[in-house]
Design a protein around this motif. Sequence first.
Motif, PDB file in Angstrom:
ATOM      1  N   MET A   1       0.893  -1.169  -0.870  1.00  0.00           N
ATOM      2  CA  MET A   1       0.012   0.316   0.109  1.00  0.00           C
ATOM      3  C   MET A   1       1.295   1.399   0.520  1.00  0.00           C
ATOM      4  O   MET A   1       0.474   2.036  -0.483  1.00  0.00           O
ATOM      5  CB  MET A   1      -0.580   0.378   1.245  1.00  0.00           C
ATOM      6  CG  MET A   1      -0.241  -0.101   2.419  1.00  0.00           C
ATOM      7  SD  MET A   1      -1.747  -0.226   3.848  1.00  0.00           S
ATOM      8  CE  MET A   1      -2.257   1.511   4.197  1.00  0.00           C
ATOM      9  N   ALA A   2       1.808   0.922   0.691  1.00  0.00           N
ATOM     10  CA  ALA A   2       3.277   2.553   0.062  1.00  0.00           C
ATOM     11  C   ALA A   2       3.921   1.499   0.779  1.00  0.00           C
ATOM     12  O   ALA A   2       4.927   1.191   1.406  1.00  0.00           O
ATOM     13  CB  ALA A   2       2.921   3.574   1.396  1.00  0.00           C
ATOM     14  N   GLY A   3       5.473   2.551   0.074  1.00  0.00           N
ATOM     15  CA  GLY A   3       6.573   2.124  -0.106  1.00  0.00           C
ATOM     16  C   GLY A   3       7.426   3.221   0.523  1.00  0.00           C
ATOM     17  O   GLY A   3       7.198   4.518  -0.085  1.00  0.00           O
ATOM     18  N   PHE A   4       8.108   3.108   0.665  1.00  0.00           N
ATOM     19  CA  PHE A   4       9.729   3.655   1.057  1.00  0.00           C
ATOM     20  C   PHE A   4      11.287   3.677   0.874  1.00  0.00           C
ATOM     21  O   PHE A   4      11.553   2.935   0.722  1.00  0.00           O
ATOM     22  CB  PHE A   4       9.740   4.260   2.785  1.00  0.00           C
ATOM     23  CG  PHE A   4       8.410   4.626   3.358  1.00  0.00           C
ATOM     24  CD1 PHE A   4       7.729   6.429   2.950  1.00  0.00           C
ATOM     25  CD2 PHE A   4       7.822   3.393   3.716  1.00  0.00           C
ATOM     26  CE1 PHE A   4       6.797   6.606   3.535  1.00  0.00           C
ATOM     27  CE2 PHE A   4       6.495   4.291   4.509  1.00  0.00           C
ATOM     28  CZ  PHE A   4       6.059   5.802   4.165  1.00  0.00           C
ATOM     29  N   GLU A   5      12.130   4.836  -0.127  1.00  0.00           N
ATOM     30  CA  GLU A   5      13.498   3.900  -0.342  1.00  0.00           C
ATOM     31  C   GLU A   5      14.524   5.088   0.439  1.00  0.00           C
ATOM     32  O   GLU A   5      15.162   4.830   0.652  1.00  0.00           O
ATOM     33  CB  GLU A   5      13.589   4.447  -1.763  1.00  0.00           C
ATOM     34  CG  GLU A   5      12.257   3.503  -2.388  1.00  0.00           C
ATOM     35  CD  GLU A   5      12.921   2.398  -2.466  1.00  0.00           C
ATOM     36  OE1 GLU A   5      13.754   1.780  -2.224  1.00  0.00           O
ATOM     37  OE2 GLU A   5      12.116   1.257  -3.183  1.00  0.00           O
ATOM     38  N   ALA A   6      13.586   6.330   1.806  1.00  0.00           N
ATOM     39  CA  ALA A   6      14.067   6.787   2.271  1.00  0.00           C
ATOM     40  C   ALA A   6      13.361   6.689   3.823  1.00  0.00           C
ATOM     41  O   ALA A   6      12.479   7.193   3.891  1.00  0.00           O
ATOM     42  CB  ALA A   6      15.110   7.992   2.236  1.00  0.00           C
ATOM     43  N   PRO A   7      14.065   6.798   4.827  1.00  0.00           N
ATOM     44  CA  PRO A   7      13.669   7.683   6.358  1.00  0.00           C
ATOM     45  C   PRO A   7      12.593   8.568   6.177  1.00  0.00           C
ATOM     46  O   PRO A   7      13.214   9.883   5.240  1.00  0.00           O
ATOM     47  CB  PRO A   7      14.509   7.748   7.564  1.00  0.00           C
ATOM     48  CG  PRO A   7      15.817   6.879   6.383  1.00  0.00           C
ATOM     49  CD  PRO A   7      15.937   7.061   5.235  1.00  0.00           C
ATOM     50  N   ALA A  22       8.139  -1.476   3.273  1.00  0.00           N
ATOM     51  CA  ALA A  22       6.930  -1.333   2.750  1.00  0.00           C
ATOM     52  C   ALA A  22       5.933  -1.381   3.836  1.00  0.00           C
ATOM     53  O   ALA A  22       6.005  -2.672   4.988  1.00  0.00           O
ATOM     54  CB  ALA A  22       5.850  -2.058   1.142  1.00  0.00           C
ATOM     55  N   LEU A  23       4.567  -0.798   3.222  1.00  0.00           N
ATOM     56  CA  LEU A  23       3.326  -1.379   4.486  1.00  0.00           C
ATOM     57  C   LEU A  23       2.662  -1.896   4.128  1.00  0.00           C
ATOM     58  O   LEU A  23       2.094  -1.922   2.531  1.00  0.00           O
ATOM     59  CB  LEU A  23       2.991   0.566   5.149  1.00  0.00           C
ATOM     60  CG  LEU A  23       3.319   1.206   5.669  1.00  0.00           C
ATOM     61  CD1 LEU A  23       3.351   1.966   5.672  1.00  0.00           C
ATOM     62  CD2 LEU A  23       4.107   1.021   6.933  1.00  0.00           C
ATOM     63  N   TRP A  24       1.971  -3.275   4.489  1.00  0.00           N
ATOM     64  CA  TRP A  24       1.267  -4.092   4.377  1.00  0.00           C
ATOM     65  C   TRP A  24       0.268  -3.891   5.111  1.00  0.00           C
ATOM     66  O   TRP A  24      -0.169  -4.028   6.275  1.00  0.00           O
ATOM     67  CB  TRP A  24       1.563  -5.108   4.148  1.00  0.00           C
ATOM     68  CG  TRP A  24       2.425  -5.562   2.795  1.00  0.00           C
ATOM     69  CD1 TRP A  24       3.316  -4.455   1.539  1.00  0.00           C
ATOM     70  CD2 TRP A  24       3.049  -6.667   2.600  1.00  0.00           C
ATOM     71  NE1 TRP A  24       4.150  -4.939   0.505  1.00  0.00           N
ATOM     72  CE2 TRP A  24       3.791  -6.653   1.094  1.00  0.00           C
ATOM     73  CE3 TRP A  24       2.707  -7.821   2.640  1.00  0.00           C
ATOM     74  CZ2 TRP A  24       4.524  -7.861   0.712  1.00  0.00           C
ATOM     75  CZ3 TRP A  24       3.863  -8.590   2.485  1.00  0.00           C
ATOM     76  CH2 TRP A  24       4.518  -8.984   1.590  1.00  0.00           C
ATOM     77  N   GLN A  25      -1.013  -4.059   4.391  1.00  0.00           N
ATOM     78  CA  GLN A  25      -2.237  -3.728   5.580  1.00  0.00           C
ATOM     79  C   GLN A  25      -3.429  -4.774   5.083  1.00  0.00           C
ATOM     80  O   GLN A  25      -3.239  -5.370   3.996  1.00  0.00           O
ATOM     81  CB  GLN A  25      -3.197  -2.291   5.519  1.00  0.00           C
ATOM     82  CG  GLN A  25      -4.198  -1.987   5.440  1.00  0.00           C
ATOM     83  CD  GLN A  25      -5.077  -1.096   6.504  1.00  0.00           C
ATOM     84  OE1 GLN A  25      -5.091   0.058   4.963  1.00  0.00           O
ATOM     85  NE2 GLN A  25      -5.171  -0.563   7.630  1.00  0.00           N
ATOM     86  N   VAL A  33       1.246  -3.761   8.456  1.00  0.00           N
ATOM     87  CA  VAL A  33       2.490  -4.772   9.024  1.00  0.00           C
ATOM     88  C   VAL A  33       3.787  -3.337   8.554  1.00  0.00           C
ATOM     89  O   VAL A  33       3.467  -3.961   6.940  1.00  0.00           O
ATOM     90  CB  VAL A  33       2.668  -5.698   8.817  1.00  0.00           C
ATOM     91  CG1 VAL A  33       4.539  -6.741   8.737  1.00  0.00           C
ATOM     92  CG2 VAL A  33       1.529  -6.675   9.462  1.00  0.00           C
ATOM     93  N   ASN A  34       5.320  -3.084   8.670  1.00  0.00           N
ATOM     94  CA  ASN A  34       6.066  -2.844   8.582  1.00  0.00           C
ATOM     95  C   ASN A  34       7.201  -4.292   7.605  1.00  0.00           C
ATOM     96  O   ASN A  34       7.381  -5.006   8.447  1.00  0.00           O
ATOM     97  CB  ASN A  34       6.683  -2.798   9.224  1.00  0.00           C
ATOM     98  CG  ASN A  34       7.486  -1.109   9.034  1.00  0.00           C
ATOM     99  OD1 ASN A  34       7.063  -0.718   7.955  1.00  0.00           O
ATOM    100  ND2 ASN A  34       7.346   0.496   9.880  1.00  0.00           N
ATOM    101  N   VAL A  35       7.221  -4.598   6.260  1.00  0.00           N
ATOM    102  CA  VAL A  35       7.503  -5.525   6.019  1.00  0.00           C
ATOM    103  C   VAL A  35       8.851  -4.549   4.822  1.00  0.00           C
ATOM    104  O   VAL A  35       9.195  -3.875   4.400  1.00  0.00           O
ATOM    105  CB  VAL A  35       6.886  -5.950   4.495  1.00  0.00           C
ATOM    106  CG1 VAL A  35       7.425  -6.864   3.946  1.00  0.00           C
ATOM    107  CG2 VAL A  35       5.434  -6.123   4.954  1.00  0.00           C
TER     108      VAL A  35
END
Length: 256
Positions: A1-7, A22-25, A33-35
């Motif tokens: 649902m959302a992804g991050f490549e940096a803080p 990535a965040l999975w819901q 969950v933080n994956v």
Amino acid sequence: MAGFEAPPPGETDFGFTPYHRALWQCGRCRHIVNVHAMDLEGIYDADYWDRTYGGTKMAETFERIMSLPPEKSDNRARVERVDGVARAMASLPAPGDLLDVGSGLAVFPAAMREKGWSCVALDPDARGAQHARDRAGVQAVAGDFMRVDLDKHFDLITFNKVLEHVLDPVAMLTRAAGFLKTNGVVYVELPDGEGAIVESAGREEFFVEHYDAYSVASLSLLAVQAGLQVDLIERVREPSTKYTLRAFLVRPGIAG
């Protein structure tokens, strides 16, 4: 649902390279969950403590939070609610014995002591435990809650924004139940992912150090898996703007 490549802004930079998560819901219970493959086991080591609380930072932060006016303090609102609800649920005519797990700055046990509770603060770092003795004026134990030997039972055991930082929150809650008095209460406070995600996936409720962000349903399931019964769950927006879930748990058959 959302992804991050940096803080994202505001997140502590723990030096993870590469940084990818990535965040999975869950589509049914709305738990988030933080994956990622980053190793969080070492982030709360001595270096983290030094960078976060070294020198006079811990004492100064403690004093600043304790001096906030009630309408601007997450902690004062928490204390007022927990004191009233826990005493009613445990049928206590006066404040009883409290164990605060993962006490950190110890502002919660300090304010509960002011309410009359007999408090024990438990922190994994010996310096945190010493801070609780010196500044909060409470008893303190340094150690891992899953291994430490406690020689008493408690009317109230609290986990304030703690369980999202551990891999096995079920085991921690299960162990807590073993230290409860007959009518004892477990208070759990967790990031409300279900509420926060509506605003932004970059909020602190979803920072990398949180394995999970909860929903009303997933918090209820967590309690059941630990052999506890939910007496009350509340969804609140704190003065700091945090989205938070509060839950009061008891042994099955005790809830009124």
